[in-house]
Design a protein around this motif. Structure first.
Motif, PDB file in Angstrom:
ATOM      1  N   THR A 160       2.038   7.269  -6.541  1.00  0.00           N
ATOM      2  CA  THR A 160       1.042   8.311  -6.822  1.00  0.00           C
ATOM      3  C   THR A 160       1.650   9.686  -6.679  1.00  0.00           C
ATOM      4  O   THR A 160       1.525  10.533  -7.558  1.00  0.00           O
TER       5      THR A 160
ATOM      6  N   PHE B 107      -5.696   8.676   1.884  1.00  0.00           N
ATOM      7  CA  PHE B 107      -4.839   9.502   1.021  1.00  0.00           C
ATOM      8  C   PHE B 107      -5.660  10.035  -0.146  1.00  0.00           C
ATOM      9  O   PHE B 107      -5.623  11.215  -0.472  1.00  0.00           O
TER      10      PHE B 107
ATOM     11  N   ILE C   5       2.135   2.244  -3.317  1.00  0.00           N
ATOM     12  CA  ILE C   5       1.159   2.945  -4.158  1.00  0.00           C
ATOM     13  C   ILE C   5       1.194   4.439  -3.864  1.00  0.00           C
ATOM     14  O   ILE C   5       1.183   5.267  -4.762  1.00  0.00           O
ATOM     15  N   PHE C   6       1.312   4.781  -2.621  1.00  0.00           N
ATOM     16  CA  PHE C   6       1.379   6.207  -2.245  1.00  0.00           C
ATOM     17  C   PHE C   6       2.543   6.883  -2.934  1.00  0.00           C
ATOM     18  O   PHE C   6       2.398   7.924  -3.546  1.00  0.00           O
TER      19      PHE C   6
ATOM     20  N   TRP D 162      -7.857   1.322  -7.658  1.00  0.00           N
ATOM     21  CA  TRP D 162      -8.060   0.853  -6.285  1.00  0.00           C
ATOM     22  C   TRP D 162      -9.484   0.329  -6.088  1.00  0.00           C
ATOM     23  O   TRP D 162      -9.708  -0.722  -5.519  1.00  0.00           O
TER      24      TRP D 162
ATOM     25  N   SER E 200      -8.890   2.486   4.628  1.00  0.00           N
ATOM     26  CA  SER E 200      -7.508   2.053   4.447  1.00  0.00           C
ATOM     27  C   SER E 200      -6.622   3.268   4.168  1.00  0.00           C
ATOM     28  O   SER E 200      -7.123   4.363   3.916  1.00  0.00           O
ATOM     29  N   GLY E 201      -5.333   3.022   4.207  1.00  0.00           N
ATOM     30  CA  GLY E 201      -4.386   4.118   3.967  1.00  0.00           C
ATOM     31  C   GLY E 201      -4.618   4.796   2.640  1.00  0.00           C
ATOM     32  O   GLY E 201      -4.696   6.016   2.548  1.00  0.00           O
ATOM     33  N   PHE E 202      -4.782   3.998   1.596  1.00  0.00           N
ATOM     34  CA  PHE E 202      -4.965   4.614   0.287  1.00  0.00           C
ATOM     35  C   PHE E 202      -6.248   5.413   0.229  1.00  0.00           C
ATOM     36  O   PHE E 202      -6.310   6.514  -0.321  1.00  0.00           O
TER      37      PHE E 202
ATOM     38  N   THR F  48      -6.378  14.023  -0.556  1.00  0.00           N
ATOM     39  CA  THR F  48      -5.754  14.635  -1.730  1.00  0.00           C
ATOM     40  C   THR F  48      -6.837  15.201  -2.639  1.00  0.00           C
ATOM     41  O   THR F  48      -6.752  16.321  -3.131  1.00  0.00           O
TER      42      THR F  48
ATOM     43  N   MET G 191       0.834  -1.218   0.000  1.00  0.00           N
ATOM     44  CA  MET G 191       0.000   0.000   0.000  1.00  0.00           C
ATOM     45  C   MET G 191       0.859   1.254   0.000  1.00  0.00           C
ATOM     46  O   MET G 191       0.595   2.201  -0.724  1.00  0.00           O
TER      47      MET G 191
ATOM     48  N   VAL H  21      -4.482  12.072 -12.459  1.00  0.00           N
ATOM     49  CA  VAL H  21      -3.646  10.953 -12.022  1.00  0.00           C
ATOM     50  C   VAL H  21      -4.287  10.284 -10.807  1.00  0.00           C
ATOM     51  O   VAL H  21      -4.395   9.052 -10.735  1.00  0.00           O
ATOM     52  N   LEU H  22      -4.742  11.100  -9.891  1.00  0.00           N
ATOM     53  CA  LEU H  22      -5.373  10.568  -8.682  1.00  0.00           C
ATOM     54  C   LEU H  22      -6.604   9.739  -9.040  1.00  0.00           C
ATOM     55  O   LEU H  22      -6.836   8.664  -8.474  1.00  0.00           O
TER      56      LEU H  22
ATOM     57  N   ALA I 221       3.370  19.273 -17.724  1.00  0.00           N
ATOM     58  CA  ALA I 221       2.492  20.295 -18.281  1.00  0.00           C
ATOM     59  C   ALA I 221       3.255  21.588 -18.558  1.00  0.00           C
ATOM     60  O   ALA I 221       2.827  22.419 -19.315  1.00  0.00           O
TER      61      ALA I 221
ATOM     62  N   PHE J 247      -5.626   6.326 -10.304  1.00  0.00           N
ATOM     63  CA  PHE J 247      -5.259   5.431  -9.193  1.00  0.00           C
ATOM     64  C   PHE J 247      -6.498   5.013  -8.404  1.00  0.00           C
ATOM     65  O   PHE J 247      -6.614   3.861  -8.002  1.00  0.00           O
TER      66      PHE J 247
ATOM     67  N   LEU K  68       3.932  10.450  -9.484  1.00  0.00           N
ATOM     68  CA  LEU K  68       3.242  10.737 -10.743  1.00  0.00           C
ATOM     69  C   LEU K  68       2.604  12.108 -10.721  1.00  0.00           C
ATOM     70  O   LEU K  68       2.622  12.825 -11.711  1.00  0.00           O
ATOM     71  N   ILE K  69       2.051  12.478  -9.549  1.00  0.00           N
ATOM     72  CA  ILE K  69       1.434  13.799  -9.454  1.00  0.00           C
ATOM     73  C   ILE K  69       2.487  14.883  -9.685  1.00  0.00           C
ATOM     74  O   ILE K  69       2.289  15.814 -10.444  1.00  0.00           O
ATOM     75  N   LEU K  70       3.643  14.675  -9.065  1.00  0.00           N
ATOM     76  CA  LEU K  70       4.713  15.656  -9.240  1.00  0.00           C
ATOM     77  C   LEU K  70       5.163  15.704 -10.693  1.00  0.00           C
ATOM     78  O   LEU K  70       5.322  16.764 -11.287  1.00  0.00           O
TER      79      LEU K  70
ATOM     80  N   ASP L  92      -4.182  24.329 -14.000  1.00  0.00           N
ATOM     81  CA  ASP L  92      -3.848  23.294 -14.987  1.00  0.00           C
ATOM     82  C   ASP L  92      -3.031  22.167 -14.355  1.00  0.00           C
ATOM     83  O   ASP L  92      -3.275  20.988 -14.600  1.00  0.00           O
ATOM     84  N   TYR L  93      -2.053  22.536 -13.535  1.00  0.00           N
ATOM     85  CA  TYR L  93      -1.269  21.496 -12.848  1.00  0.00           C
ATOM     86  C   TYR L  93      -2.173  20.653 -11.959  1.00  0.00           C
ATOM     87  O   TYR L  93      -2.092  19.423 -11.953  1.00  0.00           O
TER      88      TYR L  93
ATOM     89  N   TRP M 295      -4.139  18.109 -13.799  1.00  0.00           N
ATOM     90  CA  TRP M 295      -3.375  16.893 -14.134  1.00  0.00           C
ATOM     91  C   TRP M 295      -3.203  16.002 -12.915  1.00  0.00           C
ATOM     92  O   TRP M 295      -3.350  14.786 -13.001  1.00  0.00           O
ATOM     93  N   ALA M 296      -2.896  16.619 -11.779  1.00  0.00           N
ATOM     94  CA  ALA M 296      -2.738  15.838 -10.552  1.00  0.00           C
ATOM     95  C   ALA M 296      -4.038  15.100 -10.234  1.00  0.00           C
ATOM     96  O   ALA M 296      -4.033  13.924  -9.864  1.00  0.00           O
TER      97      ALA M 296
ATOM     98  N   SER N 139       3.510  14.848 -13.328  1.00  0.00           N
ATOM     99  CA  SER N 139       2.503  15.403 -14.233  1.00  0.00           C
ATOM    100  C   SER N 139       2.573  16.924 -14.223  1.00  0.00           C
ATOM    101  O   SER N 139       2.369  17.566 -15.219  1.00  0.00           O
ATOM    102  N   GLY N 140       2.879  17.463 -13.049  1.00  0.00           N
ATOM    103  CA  GLY N 140       3.043  18.906 -12.966  1.00  0.00           C
ATOM    104  C   GLY N 140       4.150  19.370 -13.884  1.00  0.00           C
ATOM    105  O   GLY N 140       3.999  20.329 -14.622  1.00  0.00           O
TER     106      GLY N 140
END
Lengths: 523, 326
Positions: free
Chosen positions: A8, B15, A4-5, B67, B10-12, B19, A1, B59-60, A19, B63, A11-13, B51-52, B55-56, A15-16
């Protein structure tokens, strides 16, 4: 788990970053062209025997020039600087545009007024339509190539300098040029050479363009970032690239097609902005729009010229002239009423780099404002961009029966019928139209006209460029350009109102519910 | 009544939730600045950061979808009409009279029917509308160059604005409703720590209590196999017999708990029980550790394992000789 964090977050960073666009600004000069400003002449003209003599007329200088530069006059005679004529297609039909043929709302038209207007012609003696455009002696080499700054063509001299000390309008003194000195010191044209005509179009400094005036002779960076004496110090011909005397660039006031033009992009290759969103603006927004935030930043420019008010005299019979605080005339009995503005916010138009024109032979609707030239384009036209424009407005004479514009005879001797001597519009219209070979009904009126002057000069330093909210706001600069959705400016008022009500209900409902909960729990 | 700490999120999941919360709040703040409502970050920064964040968010979402599918958590969001009226009644009336929540949170069903319906709507309608209109907005020029034709940006922009209003309204409701737990912070704490005191059903209470009934009982418990060997005793049994640990007796034959002359009685009783009978109560004499004598009352019943009688079990209570003062 936990993995995955981490992924993630990564990927978020990432993706920034993806762009964003590489953050470097690039100015790439196409080819390996050096700036003309750094030009060193290969010939010292003072050592040439042909020039070590006295000259009795400017034509003698021209003959001397052409004795070595034997073919250059052919190049000159092929350019618009010589012909003042441009056969171009307007609305599908071929017409003769150019200074010689168009109507403007300054001094209106060339025909019948030549000696005055042609003081800016690169020739000698175009005083009427009999001028011989094939006479190579009549080419004026010096106006462009004089490097002494002493060569001046007289304002009413049909292109000639004076032969003896002369006063113009009782104020400005003109001296005969020292041709020998000037001829021995020729060189490539500087800003002052071009400026001697182009800064003073319309009969005075910055009258016409608004973005071209004597301040560009030695501008600071804030006035013009390219020509700044403490910066790039570029010359006109660094951008207006010249081949065989054909100088690139032409104004939509006298031309129509997008040919032989100079573009910002000729030097500034894309991408020029650090961020994609900004860079994308260049698809629909001309560079000039953001980078010429205002024009006439040093000296005022004429915005309004009402000929119908001309011809007023005081009780002593002296023509009235009223000056304003900027030192410019608000009224002149010869010309009418003026309005001047300084540091002007441009108007903005969709423009696909083709223009239409109202010719002297075209019918007009006097009930409407007549557009002497029109910038074509709209949002739906994908080739159009938003351009900053000086819109010159005024009132000028028209034939109220034939519904056409009129070429008035303004300049000349009293017996020629010139308005500036007789103050008789009917006579001036009759004489002018006769000279042009066009009919005049004998009835005239004044119609309001507009003329569109896209702005190109006085590019400001980048920190003075427009910022987002200059346009992206409710009452921004593009408030009148309404044929498209502009973020920050446009919205659906209904949707915004319903949405706001929804949010208020959410907040109000929650608060009410919560208060009732607290009250009932405490019982 | 009875509660138990349960790992609800759960943790995810946490998160993802937080987020997403931050991104939606930030997107709303920057988005409405771009919409021209106020000045906060400055227009240029608002546009770029919006815009950033978009995109974030995308991505989230990818995921989160992964999940939800892999964990089966998507089933939580299948809307149901069961109890929806009860839930509405609760929010509109019951909550003010301290009536208990009409639906219970379990790890298998974390969402009440209203939440299911709302979140389902968000996930299936609002967020897709926002993401699609948002990216078309962002890549409007590219979309046009790729051959998509829009008469104007306005349609896209209006949908995006519409979605934004719905999300902001949702946000306020959501934050408020998060305080309707008992105590009011419980839901919020749970989403931070993952743990929540979840109310237990009586079955769950029984299930948890029963194993301890035998272990903690003050009645001695025994379990003999078919051959009479001791297989299990509880602490009370050891105390009554004077033993200290189960190891001393487990595995030994039950005859050691009787005087030799009473051993056949025990054998008979075992036979009886193995035949299916139950002994309701009987007082017997026992032999404890080191030959201590005593009397106790016993019960006995057959123990069925896989349908077969596998032995005998029962409880014993010591019977004191001298009478207790009443």
């Amino acid at each position: 788990m936990k993995k995955i964090f981490v992924i993630t977050v990564m990927l978020i960073l990432m993706s920034g970053n993806s762009a964003a666009v590489p953050g470097q600004q690039t100015i790439s000069y196409k080819g390996d062209r050096e700036l003309k400003a750094a030009h060193k002449p290969s010939t010292d003209h003072s050592k040439l025997k042909e020039l070590q003599r006295t000259f009795n007329s400017p034509e003698e200088v021209t003959v001397a020039c052409e004795s070595c530069h034997t073919e250059r006059h052919k190049e000159i005679m092929a350019t618009n600087h010589w012909t003042w004529e441009r056969p171009e297609k307007v609305d599908g039909k071929l017409v003769d545009l150019g200074k010689k043929n168009v109507i403007n709302n300054f001094c209106i038209a060339l025909t019948s007024n030549e000696p005055r207007c042609t003081s800016c012609h690169i020739g000698y003696g175009w005083k009427d339509k009999t001028f011989d455009f094939s006479d190579k002696k009549k080419v004026d080499c010096l106006v462009c190539h004089d490097r002494t700054g002493t060569y001046k063509k007289f304002p009413t001299g049909a292109g000639y300098p004076v032969t003896k000390e002369t006063l113009f309008m009782g104020t400005k003194k003109s001296f005969p040029p020292d041709y020998t000195k000037i001829a021995q010191n020729v060189g490539i044209p500087t800003r002052d050479n071009c400026g001697t005509c182009h800064f003073f179009g319309g009969g005075g400094n910055n009258v016409k363009h608004g973005d071209m005036e004597k301040a560009l002779s030695k501008p600071s960076g804030d006035i013009d970032v390219h020509m700044a004496v403490d910066g790039e110090n570029m010359l006109c011909i660094d951008c207006h690239v010249t081949t065989k005397h054909n100088i690139k660039g032409k104004m939509y006031s006298v031309s129509s097609a997008d040919t032989n033009h100079v573009y910002c992009e000729s030097c500034h290759a894309a991408p020029v902005h650090a961020h994609t969103v900004l860079e994308e603006h260049s698809q629909r927004v001309a560079c000039q729009t953001c980078h010429i935030p205002t024009y006439a930043r040093a000296n005022p420019t004429k915005m309004w010229w009402d000929w119908s008010k001309a011809g007023r005299f005081d009780k002593n019979g002296k023509g009235i002239i009223i000056k304003n605080r900027m030192g410019e005339q608000d009224y002149n009995y010869m010309k009418g009423e003026f309005r001047w503005e300084k540091n002007v916010v441009p108007e903005y138009k969709w423009f696909n780099r083709t223009a239409g024109h109202t010719l002297v032979t075209d019918s007009i609707d006097p009930g409407k404002i007549v557009q002497l030239n029109r910038l074509n384009g709209s949002y739906a036209d994908k080739s159009a961009k938003i351009w900053p424009v000086k819109v010159m407005r005024g009132k000028q004479i028209y034939d109220s029966e034939y519904k056409t514009l009129i070429i008035p005879k303004l300049f000349g001797k009293k017996e020629s019928g010139a308005y500036w001597k007789n103050f008789d519009w009917n006579l001036a219209a009759e004489k002018g139209m006769k000279e042009a070979g066009l009919p005049y009904s004998g009835h005239y009126g004044f119609v309001q006209t507009e003329m569109y002057w896209p702005l190109n000069h006085m590019v400001a330093p980048k920190n003075k460029a427009l910022t987002c909210t200059d346009c992206h706001s409710r009452e921004g600069r593009l408030a009148n350009l309404t044929d498209f959705y502009l973020p920050g400016r446009d919205r659906s008022k209904t949707l915004d109102m319903l949405g706001s009500i929804l949010i208020l209900l959410a907040i109000g409902g929650s608060l009410t519910h919560g208060i009732i909960r607290i009250v009932t729990k405490s019982k | 009544m009875y509660t138990r700490k349960v790992k609800l999120y759960s943790g995810f999941e946490r998160f993802w939730h937080w987020t997403q919360a931050l991104l939606i709040i930030f997107l709303a703040l920057s988005g409405f600045e771009v919409h021209g409502v106020y000045t906060l970050f400055g227009y240029e920064k608002a546009v770029i950061w919006h815009d950033y964040a978009a995109w974030a968010f995308l991505v989230l979402i990818v995921f989160a979808i992964f999940w939800h599918i892999t964990t089966g958590a998507w089933r939580q969001y299948i809307p149901t009409t069961r109890f929806i009226k009860a839930q509405l009644d609760y929010y509109l009336f019951g909550i003010f009279r301290n009536v208990p929540h009409p639906t219970r949170k379990t790890t298998l069903s974390k969402l009440n029917p209203l939440q299911r319906l709302t979140y389902f709507g968000l996930k299936v309608l609002v967020i897709p509308v926002q993401v699609i209109s948002g990216f078309l907005y962002l890549y409007y020029h590219q979309a046009e160059q790729a051959g998509l034709h829009f008469s104007s940006l306005s349609g896209i922009a209006l949908w995006h604005t519409f979605g934004a209003f719905l999300l902001v309204a949702f946000l306020f409701f959501h934050i408020y409703l998060a305080t309707t737990g008992t105590p009011w912070t419980s839901n919020i704490k749970a989403m931070i720590t993952g743990w929540e005191d979840v109310e237990l059903s009586m079955d769950e209470v029984k299930e948890e209590a029963y194993p301890n009934v035998v272990k903690a009982s003050e009645m001695g418990y025994y379990f003999l196999d078919r051959d009479g060997y001791i297989r299990d005793v509880n602490a009370a049994w050891l105390r009554i017999y004077g033993y200290t640990s189960a190891g001393e007796v487990v595995g030994r034959h039950s005859s050691i708990t009787r005087n030799p002359e009473d051993a056949p009685l025990l054998k008979d009783m075992l036979d009886q029980v193995l035949a299916g009978e139950k002994i309701e109560s009987r007082i017997v004499e026992r032999v404890g550790k080191d030959g201590q004598q005593g009397k106790h009352l016993l019960t006995a019943h057959p123990v069925y394992i896989s349908g077969e009688i596998a032995g005998m079990a029962g409880f014993i209570v010591d019977v004191k000789n001298k009478k207790e003062p009443v």
